[in-house]
Scaffold this active site. Structure first.
Site, PDB file in Angstrom:
ATOM      1  N   HIS A 175       0.872  -1.181  -0.230  1.00  0.00           N
ATOM      2  CA  HIS A 175       0.063   0.164  -0.175  1.00  0.00           C
ATOM      3  C   HIS A 175       0.792   1.297   0.005  1.00  0.00           C
ATOM      4  O   HIS A 175       0.345   2.194  -0.676  1.00  0.00           O
ATOM      5  CB  HIS A 175      -0.979  -0.053   1.111  1.00  0.00           C
ATOM      6  CG  HIS A 175      -2.398  -0.573   1.048  1.00  0.00           C
ATOM      7  ND1 HIS A 175      -3.354  -0.007   0.164  1.00  0.00           N
ATOM      8  CD2 HIS A 175      -3.125  -1.935   1.480  1.00  0.00           C
ATOM      9  CE1 HIS A 175      -4.187  -0.769   0.045  1.00  0.00           C
ATOM     10  NE2 HIS A 175      -4.080  -1.737   0.725  1.00  0.00           N
ATOM     11  N   GLU A 243      -5.296  -4.282  12.164  1.00  0.00           N
ATOM     12  CA  GLU A 243      -6.140  -3.887  11.359  1.00  0.00           C
ATOM     13  C   GLU A 243      -6.651  -5.507  10.588  1.00  0.00           C
ATOM     14  O   GLU A 243      -7.735  -5.882  10.700  1.00  0.00           O
ATOM     15  CB  GLU A 243      -5.860  -2.820  10.207  1.00  0.00           C
ATOM     16  CG  GLU A 243      -7.062  -2.595   9.257  1.00  0.00           C
ATOM     17  CD  GLU A 243      -6.476  -1.888   8.087  1.00  0.00           C
ATOM     18  OE1 GLU A 243      -7.261  -1.198   7.216  1.00  0.00           O
ATOM     19  OE2 GLU A 243      -5.156  -1.768   7.975  1.00  0.00           O
ATOM     20  N   HIS A 244      -5.709  -5.743   9.859  1.00  0.00           N
ATOM     21  CA  HIS A 244      -6.028  -7.080   9.023  1.00  0.00           C
ATOM     22  C   HIS A 244      -5.126  -8.413   9.868  1.00  0.00           C
ATOM     23  O   HIS A 244      -3.990  -7.905  10.265  1.00  0.00           O
ATOM     24  CB  HIS A 244      -5.535  -7.084   7.702  1.00  0.00           C
ATOM     25  CG  HIS A 244      -6.111  -6.428   6.978  1.00  0.00           C
ATOM     26  ND1 HIS A 244      -7.402  -6.350   6.279  1.00  0.00           N
ATOM     27  CD2 HIS A 244      -5.725  -4.896   6.481  1.00  0.00           C
ATOM     28  CE1 HIS A 244      -7.771  -5.143   5.750  1.00  0.00           C
ATOM     29  NE2 HIS A 244      -6.651  -4.243   5.913  1.00  0.00           N
ATOM     30  N   HIS A 336     -37.124  15.646  40.264  1.00  0.00           N
ATOM     31  CA  HIS A 336     -37.329  14.336  40.133  1.00  0.00           C
ATOM     32  C   HIS A 336     -38.220  13.775  41.019  1.00  0.00           C
ATOM     33  O   HIS A 336     -39.174  12.585  40.538  1.00  0.00           O
ATOM     34  CB  HIS A 336     -35.851  13.551  40.374  1.00  0.00           C
ATOM     35  CG  HIS A 336     -34.901  13.751  39.164  1.00  0.00           C
ATOM     36  ND1 HIS A 336     -34.183  15.209  39.012  1.00  0.00           N
ATOM     37  CD2 HIS A 336     -34.195  12.902  38.146  1.00  0.00           C
ATOM     38  CE1 HIS A 336     -33.469  14.930  37.894  1.00  0.00           C
ATOM     39  NE2 HIS A 336     -33.415  13.925  37.426  1.00  0.00           N
TER      40      HIS A 336
END
Length: 351
Positions: A175, A243-244, A336
């Site tokens: 990449h 990631e992978h 409340h």
């Protein structure tokens, strides 16, 4: 083919529009899912064209029925938009494409311009500049999961030939120089076979991709790690939170239970990262930089938001009000407490 599989996977992933369960007799609670109204889809272009990213970002947004989806992608060297990216967008069903990339694209999506509609969220991988811009503008736009640059860990046991492990090690390494790729194995044979196979693999790559992968594997962000044991390999993977992750083994399920930190786990010798990136169906836009410790892959859930739903009937109210009133009194919140006191009963009786 790829878009069809991606669509099938994400259709299965889509949550029910609403569910309600009876928590106590007459009291119901649940969730309702509605699409985010506008999402920017970032498709990088710097070191190649990525119609696969267009597929992975567009399809879950279409499945989630986001009304305003827009692709942001840098111009090609000739000044146009990558043709395959446009085709992928058309097939997926996204009509708006902005020829704009880098940090400026993130800024345009976050602020809006005369020609770019502002988006509530941006998803998709990018360069370190894109990732940094997302962080800087997180107060204006939801930056989505941290994605980019690419990283991978290839785990291989003694059942695998090291040449195969080396083949897959190069997938993410090509990449670019800012990517990361490691082979981890406790088998010296596998490590030596992988090292010996790299020159012949590089010879079959384009010159640019070969140089990219050499920069990764011979630099600070990659290499072959020979661990002392299976347990040490598992520890490296979980500490790295890749990631992978490929579990290269003829018995990958034997290893799966030891892995807790990975964005994507691809198992066996027939499931290389290439299949996961392009054809299988699960999303390949994945968290990086140890993001796998707290994030999952991009999914339909990233394009919807959840609203809690509550419905208490008249018969169920008194018992719930009693317990809520006690806690409100203890915490010192008068309004409340009043909202679940006899004051409410008086107004309901008047009606």
């Amino acid at each position: 083919y790829g878009i069809k599989n991606i669509r099938s996977f994400h259709e299965l992933q889509r949550p029910e529009p609403m569910w309600l369960k009876e928590i106590r007799p007459g009291a119901y609670a649940g969730d309702r899912y509605t699409p985010i109204q506008s999402v920017a889809l970032y498709v990088p272009r710097g070191k190649g064209s990525f119609p696969s990213v267009t597929m992975m970002t567009s399809v879950p947004g279409i499945v989630a029925e986001v009304p305003n989806l827009a692709i942001f992608t840098p111009p090609a060297p000739d000044g146009g938009v990558d043709a395959a990216t446009l085709v992928a967008a058309q097939i997926a069903g996204v009509e708006t494409v902005y020829k704009c990339g880098g940090a400026q694209a993130v800024a345009a999506a976050a602020y809006g311009t005369e020609t770019v509609k502002r988006a509530l969220k941006i998803v998709g991988p990018g360069s370190p500049w894109v990732v940094a811009a997302k962080k800087q503008l997180a107060g204006l736009i939801d930056p989505g999961l941290p994605a980019g640059p690419s990283e991978a860990v290839i785990f291989a046991d003694e059942s695998i030939h090291g040449g195969l492990a080396a083949l897959d090690l190069l997938i993410e390494a090509e990449h670019g120089p800012d990517s990361s790729a490691y082979l981890v194995t406790h088998s010296r044979r596998v490590a030596e076979e992988a090292l010996a196979a790299l020159p012949s693999h590089w010879a079959k790559m384009s010159e640019q991709r070969s140089e990219f992968s050499k920069a990764v594997l011979c630099g600070q962000n990659g290499g072959i790690i020979l661990s002392s044991s299976l347990e040490e390999s598992y520890k490296f993977i979980n500490d790295y939170a890749p990631e992978h992750l490929e579990l290269l083994s003829t018995e990958p399920f034997e290893h799966l239970g030891h892995i807790t930190e990975a964005s994507e786990i691809l198992m066996g010798p027939y499931t290389p990262i290439t299949i996961g990136n392009f054809a299988l169906g699960p999303n390949a836009v994945l968290p990086t930089s140890r993001g796998a410790s707290t994030y999952g892959p991009l999914s339909v859930h990233d394009f919807v938001k959840c609203s809690s739903i509550g419905y208490v009937t008249n018969p169920a109210f008194p018992e719930m009000a009693k317990h809520a009133r006690a806690l409100a009194r203890y915490e010192g919140f008068s309004s409340h407490e009043n909202a679940v006191s006899e004051m409410r009963d008086q107004y309901l009786e008047k009606k």
